[in-house]
Design an enzyme around this catalytic site. Sequence first.
Site, PDB file in Angstrom:
ATOM      1  N   HIS A 179      -7.595   9.436  -1.723  1.00 21.46           N
ATOM      2  CA  HIS A 179      -6.880   9.228  -0.754  1.00 21.46           C
ATOM      3  C   HIS A 179      -7.488   9.857   0.963  1.00 21.46           C
ATOM      4  CE1 HIS A 179      -2.479   9.525   0.942  1.00 21.46           C
ATOM      5  NE2 HIS A 179      -3.352   9.423   2.109  1.00 21.46           N
TER       6      HIS A 179
ATOM      7  N   ASP B  98       1.019  -1.364   0.010  1.00 23.05           N
ATOM      8  CA  ASP B  98       0.254  -0.050   0.335  1.00 23.05           C
ATOM      9  C   ASP B  98       0.996   1.391  -0.093  1.00 23.05           C
ATOM     10  OD1 ASP B  98      -2.710   1.277   0.344  1.00 23.05           O
ATOM     11  OD2 ASP B  98      -1.341   2.610   1.686  1.00 23.05           O
TER      12      ASP B  98
ATOM     13  N   LYS C 277      -2.715   5.948  -4.109  1.00 25.48           N
ATOM     14  CA  LYS C 277      -3.609   6.894  -4.018  1.00 25.48           C
ATOM     15  C   LYS C 277      -3.637   7.993  -4.649  1.00 25.48           C
ATOM     16  CE  LYS C 277      -3.615   4.642   0.427  1.00 25.48           C
ATOM     17  NZ  LYS C 277      -2.198   4.782   1.192  1.00 25.48           N
TER      18      LYS C 277
ATOM     19  N   TYR D 293       3.116   9.858  -0.111  1.00 22.43           N
ATOM     20  CA  TYR D 293       4.312   9.188   0.435  1.00 22.43           C
ATOM     21  C   TYR D 293       5.457   9.270  -0.735  1.00 22.43           C
ATOM     22  CZ  TYR D 293       0.272   6.444   2.739  1.00 22.43           C
ATOM     23  OH  TYR D 293      -0.431   6.316   2.800  1.00 22.43           O
TER      24      TYR D 293
HETATM   25  N1  LIG Z   1      -5.330   6.050   3.513  1.00 17.78           N
HETATM   26  C1  LIG Z   1      -4.536   7.170   4.416  1.00 17.78           C
HETATM   27  O1  LIG Z   1      -5.243   8.127   4.688  1.00 17.78           O
HETATM   28  C2  LIG Z   1      -3.660   6.359   5.622  1.00 17.78           C
HETATM   29  C3  LIG Z   1      -3.719   7.040   6.375  1.00 17.78           C
HETATM   30  C4  LIG Z   1      -2.427   6.369   7.410  1.00 17.78           C
HETATM   31  C5  LIG Z   1      -2.228   5.708   7.069  1.00 17.78           C
HETATM   32  N2  LIG Z   1      -2.171   4.259   6.346  1.00 17.78           N
HETATM   33  C6  LIG Z   1      -1.560   3.473   5.567  1.00 17.78           C
HETATM   34  O2  LIG Z   1      -1.386   2.658   6.559  1.00 17.78           O
HETATM   35  C7  LIG Z   1      -0.652   1.814   6.843  1.00 17.78           C
HETATM   36  C8  LIG Z   1       0.222   1.845   8.238  1.00 17.78           C
HETATM   37  O3  LIG Z   1      -0.195   2.395   9.412  1.00 17.78           O
HETATM   38  P1  LIG Z   1      -0.031   3.679  10.437  1.00 17.78           P
HETATM   39  O4  LIG Z   1       2.317   3.202   9.509  1.00 17.78           O
HETATM   40  O5  LIG Z   1      -0.245   5.053  10.206  1.00 17.78           O
HETATM   41  O6  LIG Z   1       0.122   3.291  11.574  1.00 17.78           O
HETATM   42  P2  LIG Z   1       0.419   1.543  12.013  1.00 17.78           P
HETATM   43  O7  LIG Z   1       0.539   0.436  11.312  1.00 17.78           O
HETATM   44  O8  LIG Z   1      -0.590   1.260  13.055  1.00 17.78           O
HETATM   45  O9  LIG Z   1       1.985   1.239  13.238  1.00 17.78           O
HETATM   46  C9  LIG Z   1       3.378   1.421  12.601  1.00 17.78           C
HETATM   47  C10 LIG Z   1       3.620   1.438  13.780  1.00 17.78           C
HETATM   48  O10 LIG Z   1       4.056   0.857  14.225  1.00 17.78           O
HETATM   49  C11 LIG Z   1       5.158   0.337  14.691  1.00 17.78           C
HETATM   50  N3  LIG Z   1       5.413  -1.452  14.961  1.00 17.78           N
HETATM   51  C12 LIG Z   1       4.681  -1.900  13.738  1.00 17.78           C
HETATM   52  N4  LIG Z   1       4.690  -3.709  13.878  1.00 17.78           N
HETATM   53  C13 LIG Z   1       4.743  -3.858  14.737  1.00 17.78           C
HETATM   54  C14 LIG Z   1       5.075  -4.397  15.740  1.00 17.78           C
HETATM   55  N5  LIG Z   1       4.444  -5.538  15.588  1.00 17.78           N
HETATM   56  N6  LIG Z   1       5.270  -5.168  17.502  1.00 17.78           N
HETATM   57  C15 LIG Z   1       5.680  -2.946  17.554  1.00 17.78           C
HETATM   58  N7  LIG Z   1       5.253  -2.002  17.030  1.00 17.78           N
HETATM   59  C16 LIG Z   1       5.039  -2.366  15.720  1.00 17.78           C
HETATM   60  C17 LIG Z   1       5.594   0.436  13.545  1.00 17.78           C
HETATM   61  O11 LIG Z   1       7.099   0.670  13.778  1.00 17.78           O
HETATM   62  P3  LIG Z   1       9.075  -0.030  13.295  1.00 17.78           P
HETATM   63  O12 LIG Z   1       8.823   0.919  11.524  1.00 17.78           O
HETATM   64  O13 LIG Z   1      10.018   1.055  14.200  1.00 17.78           O
HETATM   65  O14 LIG Z   1       8.738  -1.304  13.028  1.00 17.78           O
HETATM   66  C18 LIG Z   1       5.286   1.597  13.543  1.00 17.78           C
HETATM   67  O15 LIG Z   1       5.950   2.626  14.227  1.00 17.78           O
HETATM   68  C19 LIG Z   1       0.642   2.991   6.305  1.00 17.78           C
HETATM   69  O16 LIG Z   1       2.003   2.368   5.943  1.00 17.78           O
HETATM   70  C20 LIG Z   1       0.029   3.782   4.914  1.00 17.78           C
HETATM   71  O17 LIG Z   1       0.141   2.118   4.186  1.00 17.78           O
HETATM   72  C21 LIG Z   1      -2.780   5.042   5.085  1.00 17.78           C
END
Ligand SMILES: NC(=O)c1ccc[n+]([C@@H]2O[C@H](COP(=O)([O-])OP(=O)(O)OC[C@H]3O[C@@H](n4cnc5c(N)ncnc54)[C@H](OP(=O)(O)O)[C@@H]3O)[C@@H](O)[C@H]2O)c1
Length: 280
Positions: A106, A43, A73, A48
């Site tokens: 998006h 994704d 997106k 980004y």
């Molecule tokens: N459509 C939108 O507007 C929108 C907005 C936000 C996000 N997104 C998408 O959603 C994806 C994920 O969301 P997000 O990055 O905001 O949050 P998330 O996946 O909920 O959390 C990511 C965080 O959690 C940590 N993490 C990951 N796996 C872990 C584990 N097994 N144990 C402990 N910590 C862990 C990561 O650290 P490390 O990297 O240091 O491991 C990072 O700090 C994004 O990459 C993007 O593709 C979309």
Amino acid sequence: MSGLELAPGVRMPALGFGVFQVSPEDTQAAVEAALTAGYRHIDTAAAYRNEAGVGAGLRASGLPRDEVFVTTKLRNGEQGRDRARAAAGRSLEALGLDRVDLYLIHWPSPARGLYVETWETFIALRDEGLVRAIGVSNFLPEHLAAIDASGVAPAVNQIESHPTFQQPATVAASLERGIIVEAYSPLGQGRDLEADAVAAAATAHGATPAQAVLAWHLQRGRVVIPKTVNPARMRENLAATELTLDEAQLAAIDALDTSRRIGADPATAEFSQMDIARPR
Ligand SMILES: NC(=O)c1ccc[n+]([C@@H]2O[C@H](COP(=O)([O-])OP(=O)(O)OC[C@H]3O[C@@H](n4cnc5c(N)ncnc54)[C@H](OP(=O)(O)O)[C@@H]3O)[C@@H](O)[C@H]2O)c1
């Protein structure tokens, strides 16, 4: 891995790999590591600025194109018929792909007043074969209602969703239209991993808190796209597909909702700083 059918022949793996906040220079390596770990769903987004790294990672993996599901997106500032069409072309060029599997608006960016016209353009892009399936992101019930008149429901609504922020009204408005809910920030950006109900479910299964949260999403029917740059966590998160929580454990995590979002509010978010296409 389990998958969901978005359209005939378009299957979306239920657990994908998100690359928000992965720097453009680190993206190829992160995507290669994720594909090596077994992910088959990536994704990204134009905003980004790492689509080129996603494409490079895909090519370096040597995997056949049709084995990896790719979502990107449209930036807010590229909404509107002509701009959206041009932006889709730029995303394909940056990714080095003939088409993406899923293209999302998006954010509705309601102050611009362009998301209905943009959705109609998305329908045309799909019909022309530039994208295999189309959807939206951050669409609240009123935004979904506004595009009903197009006669084409989005395949997916990608929304902020994690134990402390579950958006039941938006989930209901999506499901009643047959729209798949895709959870972004599924781990609450790591902040929801210490809740007692999460720890209890994890301990009961000899699993980690992240695996318990991801299993909860999957069992509640949501697609998830956790982000990590750590290969061990990539494997840990992917293994959540093998975990099954019982109904009491699921209900205990359901009860963690506080209705407090981490990210921006789609009713007002415009993100003008992400509007301009920058060199990749
Ligand atoms: N459509 C939108 O507007 C929108 C907005 C936000 C996000 N997104 C998408 O959603 C994806 C994920 O969301 P997000 O990055 O905001 O949050 P998330 O996946 O909920 O959390 C990511 C965080 O959690 C940590 N993490 C990951 N796996 C872990 C584990 N097994 N144990 C402990 N910590 C862990 C990561 O650290 P490390 O990297 O240091 O491991 C990072 O700090 C994004 O990459 C993007 O593709 C979309």
